[in-house]
Design a protein around this motif. Structure first.
Motif, PDB file in Angstrom:
ATOM      1  N   ASN A   9       0.847  -1.193   0.000  1.00 56.63           N
ATOM      2  CA  ASN A   9       0.000   0.000   0.000  1.00 56.63           C
ATOM      3  C   ASN A   9       0.880   1.240   0.000  1.00 56.63           C
ATOM      4  O   ASN A   9       1.938   1.262   0.637  1.00 56.63           O
ATOM      5  N   CYS A  72      -3.591   4.153  -0.832  1.00 53.51           N
ATOM      6  CA  CYS A  72      -4.565   4.346   0.237  1.00 53.51           C
ATOM      7  C   CYS A  72      -5.195   5.720   0.034  1.00 53.51           C
ATOM      8  O   CYS A  72      -4.528   6.657  -0.394  1.00 53.51           O
ATOM      9  N   GLN A  78      -7.931   5.772   5.094  1.00 52.38           N
ATOM     10  CA  GLN A  78      -6.803   4.857   4.931  1.00 52.38           C
ATOM     11  C   GLN A  78      -5.499   5.637   4.929  1.00 52.38           C
ATOM     12  O   GLN A  78      -5.435   6.758   4.448  1.00 52.38           O
ATOM     13  N   LYS A  79      -4.454   5.017   5.460  1.00 54.47           N
ATOM     14  CA  LYS A  79      -3.112   5.596   5.390  1.00 54.47           C
ATOM     15  C   LYS A  79      -2.113   4.452   5.530  1.00 54.47           C
ATOM     16  O   LYS A  79      -2.205   3.650   6.453  1.00 54.47           O
TER      17      LYS A  79
END
Length: 147
Positions: A9, A72, A78-79
């Motif tokens: 990600n 993300c 999201q992160k």
């Protein structure tokens, strides 16, 4: 038997990272889906600024291993966070392959924990975080086989 693939990600630079990984592994992307390609969902709208970000992409490292990734979206809560909680380990067939992968992946590395070199457990080993924060190990066991 299930195959294990690595899924990474990123915080908005997945496309840049995978352009880099294409050169490292000399492999084209198998495809790219963007958040703007998703069917519209009024309960979860995608911000215009996020529509070109990568929802999913992948490339083949070999016939049974793929590297996959996505961005993300902070707008979705999201992160991506990076660290050394997990590594991608490349177990090479030759010392030359280990050297080549190290030379390519470690360009502008954020942290070289162990530069490529001989260890008691491997002819050649390295551990580092690449320029995107992804933690890698490169290993060639060679003449240090256990038992």
């Amino acid at each position: 038997m299930a195959l294990l693939h690595a899924y990474l990600n990123f915080n908005g630079n997945c496309e840049e990272a995978f352009d880099f990984y294409k050169t490292v592994f000399n492999s084209p992307l198998t495809g790219v889906y963007r958040f703007g390609d998703m069917p519209a969902d009024p309960e979860h709208p995608v911000a215009d600024a996020d529509k070109n970000k990568v929802m999913h992409t992948s490339l083949k490292i070999n016939d049974s291993v793929m590297l996959m990734g996505s961005d993300c979206l902070e707008s979705f809560g999201q992160k991506a966070t990076y660290g050394t909680g997990s590594y991608l380990m490349l177990d090479t067939q030759t010392a030359a392959e280990a050297q080549d992968l190290y030379n390519k992946l470690s360009v502008d590395a954020l942290n070289i924990e162990m530069p490529l070199g001989e260890q008691f457990f491997a002819e050649i080993f390295a551990s580092f975080q690449d320029k995107y924060g992804v933690a890698w190990m490169i290993h060639f066991e060679g003449n240090k086989k256990m038992g």
